[in-house]
Scaffold this motif. Structure first.
Motif, PDB file in Angstrom:
ATOM      1  N   ARG A  38       0.855  -1.189   0.000  1.00 40.71           N
ATOM      2  CA  ARG A  38       0.000   0.000   0.000  1.00 40.71           C
ATOM      3  C   ARG A  38       0.883   1.228   0.000  1.00 40.71           C
ATOM      4  NH1 ARG A  38      -1.662   3.518   3.860  1.00 40.71           N
ATOM      5  NH2 ARG A  38      -0.650   2.321   5.505  1.00 40.71           N
ATOM      6  N   GLY A  39       0.455   2.247  -0.757  1.00 42.23           N
ATOM      7  CA  GLY A  39       1.165   3.515  -0.796  1.00 42.23           C
ATOM      8  C   GLY A  39       1.966   3.702  -2.076  1.00 42.23           C
ATOM      9  N   ARG A  40       2.640   4.867  -2.158  1.00 39.83           N
ATOM     10  CA  ARG A  40       3.454   5.206  -3.339  1.00 39.83           C
ATOM     11  C   ARG A  40       4.817   5.659  -2.876  1.00 39.83           C
ATOM     12  NH1 ARG A  40       1.749   4.306  -7.869  1.00 39.83           N
ATOM     13  NH2 ARG A  40       3.166   5.585  -9.054  1.00 39.83           N
ATOM     14  N   VAL A  41       5.826   5.332  -3.705  1.00 38.77           N
ATOM     15  CA  VAL A  41       7.192   5.733  -3.418  1.00 38.77           C
ATOM     16  C   VAL A  41       7.793   6.396  -4.644  1.00 38.77           C
ATOM     17  CG1 VAL A  41       7.463   3.827  -1.780  1.00 38.77           C
ATOM     18  CG2 VAL A  41       8.304   3.548  -4.123  1.00 38.77           C
ATOM     19  N   SER A  42       8.802   7.213  -4.401  1.00 36.77           N
ATOM     20  CA  SER A  42       9.547   7.873  -5.461  1.00 36.77           C
ATOM     21  C   SER A  42      10.942   7.260  -5.517  1.00 36.77           C
ATOM     22  CB  SER A  42       9.656   9.375  -5.162  1.00 36.77           C
ATOM     23  OG  SER A  42      10.541  10.006  -6.074  1.00 36.77           O
ATOM     24  N   VAL A  43      11.354   6.826  -6.711  1.00 40.65           N
ATOM     25  CA  VAL A  43      12.695   6.292  -6.931  1.00 40.65           C
ATOM     26  C   VAL A  43      13.518   7.422  -7.522  1.00 40.65           C
ATOM     27  CG1 VAL A  43      14.068   4.533  -8.106  1.00 40.65           C
ATOM     28  CG2 VAL A  43      11.731   3.997  -7.346  1.00 40.65           C
ATOM     29  N   ARG A  44      14.612   7.761  -6.836  1.00 45.30           N
ATOM     30  CA  ARG A  44      15.409   8.930  -7.219  1.00 45.30           C
ATOM     31  C   ARG A  44      16.873   8.551  -7.362  1.00 45.30           C
ATOM     32  NH1 ARG A  44      12.736  12.885  -2.611  1.00 45.30           N
ATOM     33  NH2 ARG A  44      10.592  12.614  -3.333  1.00 45.30           N
ATOM     34  N   VAL A  45      17.541   9.235  -8.272  1.00 47.70           N
ATOM     35  CA  VAL A  45      18.960   8.996  -8.493  1.00 47.70           C
ATOM     36  C   VAL A  45      19.704  10.322  -8.483  1.00 47.70           C
ATOM     37  CG1 VAL A  45      18.779   9.029 -11.021  1.00 47.70           C
ATOM     38  CG2 VAL A  45      20.628   7.768  -9.929  1.00 47.70           C
ATOM     39  N   THR A  46      20.884  10.317  -7.882  1.00 46.91           N
ATOM     40  CA  THR A  46      21.742  11.493  -7.900  1.00 46.91           C
ATOM     41  C   THR A  46      22.530  11.475  -9.192  1.00 46.91           C
ATOM     42  OG1 THR A  46      21.900  11.478  -5.505  1.00 46.91           O
ATOM     43  CG2 THR A  46      23.593  12.714  -6.684  1.00 46.91           C
ATOM     44  N   ALA A  61       1.453  -0.126  -5.040  1.00 45.90           N
ATOM     45  CA  ALA A  61       1.042  -1.466  -4.618  1.00 45.90           C
ATOM     46  C   ALA A  61       1.286  -2.477  -5.733  1.00 45.90           C
ATOM     47  CB  ALA A  61      -0.423  -1.464  -4.213  1.00 45.90           C
ATOM     48  N   GLY A  62       1.925  -3.585  -5.368  1.00 44.68           N
ATOM     49  CA  GLY A  62       2.242  -4.632  -6.338  1.00 44.68           C
ATOM     50  C   GLY A  62       3.638  -4.521  -6.917  1.00 44.68           C
ATOM     51  N   ASP A  63       4.282  -3.385  -6.733  1.00 47.59           N
ATOM     52  CA  ASP A  63       5.642  -3.193  -7.235  1.00 47.59           C
ATOM     53  C   ASP A  63       6.657  -3.606  -6.168  1.00 47.59           C
ATOM     54  OD1 ASP A  63       4.954  -2.131  -9.774  1.00 47.59           O
ATOM     55  OD2 ASP A  63       4.619  -0.160  -8.875  1.00 47.59           O
ATOM     56  N   PHE A  64       7.905  -3.690  -6.577  1.00 45.82           N
ATOM     57  CA  PHE A  64       8.978  -4.035  -5.657  1.00 45.82           C
ATOM     58  C   PHE A  64      10.210  -3.212  -5.989  1.00 45.82           C
ATOM     59  CE2 PHE A  64       9.197  -6.862  -9.264  1.00 45.82           C
ATOM     60  CZ  PHE A  64      10.544  -6.880  -9.592  1.00 45.82           C
ATOM     61  N   PHE A  65      11.135  -3.127  -5.044  1.00 50.42           N
ATOM     62  CA  PHE A  65      12.408  -2.444  -5.258  1.00 50.42           C
ATOM     63  C   PHE A  65      13.447  -3.023  -4.315  1.00 50.42           C
ATOM     64  CE2 PHE A  65      10.220  -0.022  -2.015  1.00 50.42           C
ATOM     65  CZ  PHE A  65      11.204   0.282  -1.095  1.00 50.42           C
ATOM     66  N   ALA A  82       9.238   7.499   0.595  1.00 47.56           N
ATOM     67  CA  ALA A  82       7.795   7.277   0.703  1.00 47.56           C
ATOM     68  C   ALA A  82       7.055   8.572   0.362  1.00 47.56           C
ATOM     69  CB  ALA A  82       7.439   6.820   2.109  1.00 47.56           C
ATOM     70  N   LEU A  83       6.180   8.526  -0.627  1.00 51.64           N
ATOM     71  CA  LEU A  83       5.356   9.678  -1.000  1.00 51.64           C
ATOM     72  C   LEU A  83       4.086   9.744  -0.160  1.00 51.64           C
ATOM     73  CD1 LEU A  83       5.685   9.510  -4.886  1.00 51.64           C
ATOM     74  CD2 LEU A  83       6.851  11.073  -3.316  1.00 51.64           C
ATOM     75  N   SER A  84       3.745   8.638   0.464  1.00 53.54           N
ATOM     76  CA  SER A  84       2.591   8.522   1.353  1.00 53.54           C
ATOM     77  C   SER A  84       2.997   7.535   2.437  1.00 53.54           C
ATOM     78  CB  SER A  84       1.383   7.981   0.573  1.00 53.54           C
ATOM     79  OG  SER A  84       1.640   6.658   0.137  1.00 53.54           O
ATOM     80  N   ASP A  85       2.111   7.276   3.376  1.00 52.27           N
ATOM     81  CA  ASP A  85       2.386   6.169   4.282  1.00 52.27           C
ATOM     82  C   ASP A  85       2.434   4.911   3.420  1.00 52.27           C
ATOM     83  OD1 ASP A  85       2.399   7.896   6.405  1.00 52.27           O
ATOM     84  OD2 ASP A  85       0.409   7.329   7.131  1.00 52.27           O
ATOM     85  N   VAL A  86       3.411   4.056   3.679  1.00 52.80           N
ATOM     86  CA  VAL A  86       3.644   2.880   2.838  1.00 52.80           C
ATOM     87  C   VAL A  86       3.723   1.633   3.710  1.00 52.80           C
ATOM     88  CG1 VAL A  86       5.256   1.782   1.223  1.00 52.80           C
ATOM     89  CG2 VAL A  86       4.922   4.260   1.141  1.00 52.80           C
ATOM     90  N   ASP A  87       3.021   0.607   3.280  1.00 51.36           N
ATOM     91  CA  ASP A  87       3.158  -0.713   3.884  1.00 51.36           C
ATOM     92  C   ASP A  87       3.922  -1.590   2.902  1.00 51.36           C
ATOM     93  OD1 ASP A  87       1.974  -0.700   6.434  1.00 51.36           O
ATOM     94  OD2 ASP A  87      -0.027  -0.788   5.551  1.00 51.36           O
ATOM     95  N   CYS A  88       5.020  -2.149   3.380  1.00 51.01           N
ATOM     96  CA  CYS A  88       5.845  -3.051   2.584  1.00 51.01           C
ATOM     97  C   CYS A  88       6.083  -4.326   3.359  1.00 51.01           C
ATOM     98  CB  CYS A  88       7.229  -2.444   2.323  1.00 51.01           C
ATOM     99  SG  CYS A  88       7.273  -1.052   1.244  1.00 51.01           S
ATOM    100  N   TYR A  89       6.519  -5.305   2.634  1.00 51.61           N
ATOM    101  CA  TYR A  89       7.109  -6.488   3.237  1.00 51.61           C
ATOM    102  C   TYR A  89       8.503  -6.593   2.663  1.00 51.61           C
ATOM    103  CZ  TYR A  89       2.739  -7.839   5.294  1.00 51.61           C
ATOM    104  OH  TYR A  89       1.612  -7.853   6.063  1.00 51.61           O
ATOM    105  N   ARG A  90       9.447  -6.995   3.510  1.00 50.36           N
ATOM    106  CA  ARG A  90      10.810  -7.126   3.031  1.00 50.36           C
ATOM    107  C   ARG A  90      11.208  -8.594   3.054  1.00 50.36           C
ATOM    108  NH1 ARG A  90      13.512  -4.577   8.390  1.00 50.36           N
ATOM    109  NH2 ARG A  90      14.033  -6.577   9.305  1.00 50.36           N
ATOM    110  N   LEU A  91      12.038  -8.943   2.106  1.00 48.29           N
ATOM    111  CA  LEU A  91      12.529 -10.302   1.963  1.00 48.29           C
ATOM    112  C   LEU A  91      14.042 -10.244   2.031  1.00 48.29           C
ATOM    113  CD1 LEU A  91      11.784 -13.274   1.196  1.00 48.29           C
ATOM    114  CD2 LEU A  91      12.250 -12.593  -1.173  1.00 48.29           C
TER     115      LEU A  91
END
Length: 157
Positions: A38-46, A61-65, A82-91
């Motif tokens: 749940r939620g949205r994230v921003s992937v950023r590069v310097t 939701a449904g994506d991974f990084f 995190a662009l919003s509150d985010v729920d993730c699971y980590r492996l």
């Protein structure tokens, strides 16, 4: 297969993040792959040491990084915020290694995804055109598949 899904699911750990929180930082050591529920994230590069970060993509939701560090042992390629509150699971790497050792063919599929994402990051940094991106994806995929197999000791089996 069902058994692999259960094996992966047993290794997942809940990882919530608050809006604005840095979830991973470019250059840091990576131990986990994150699955967004749940939620949205921003992937950023310097782009270079003197410039600000540039957004490469947004994931939801449904994506991974975090897969690149998990699969190759290399430092993180991007910062994820995190662009919003985010729920993730980590492996973690150990759980994934159990699965990829049983199914070494996964290395090729994962290498394709990694190659596409790496070239997307490079496109932002180096301003690559479409033809250059396509050439780079093909070259990068072969290299990454070899590195994944070596990192997990799949060629030795």
């Amino acid at each position: 297969p069902e058994a692999e899904r259960h094996q992966l699911a047993a290794g997942l750990r809940h990882a919530p993040f608050a809006r604005g929180e840095v979830m991973t930082r470019q250059g840091a050591e990576g131990h986990w792959l994150y699955l967004i529920v749940r939620g949205r994230v921003s992937v950023r590069v310097t782009v270079d040491q003197m410039s600000d970060e540039r957004e490469v993509s947004q994931l939801g939701a449904g994506d991974f990084f975090g897969e690149s560090s998990l699969m190759t042992g290399e430092p993180r390629n991007a910062t994820v915020v995190a662009l919003s509150d985010v729920d993730c699971y980590r492996l973690d790497r150990a759980v994934f290694q159990e699965v990829i050792t049983q199914r070494p063919d996964l290395a090729e599929h994962i290498a394709q995804i990694l190659a596409e994402r790496r070239v997307a990051l490079a496109s932002v940094r180096d301003d690559l055109d479409h033809a250059a991106r396509c050439r780079q994806i093909a070259k990068t995929q072969v290299d990454l598949a070899d590195r994944i197999r070596a990192f997990f000791g799949l060629d030795e089996a």
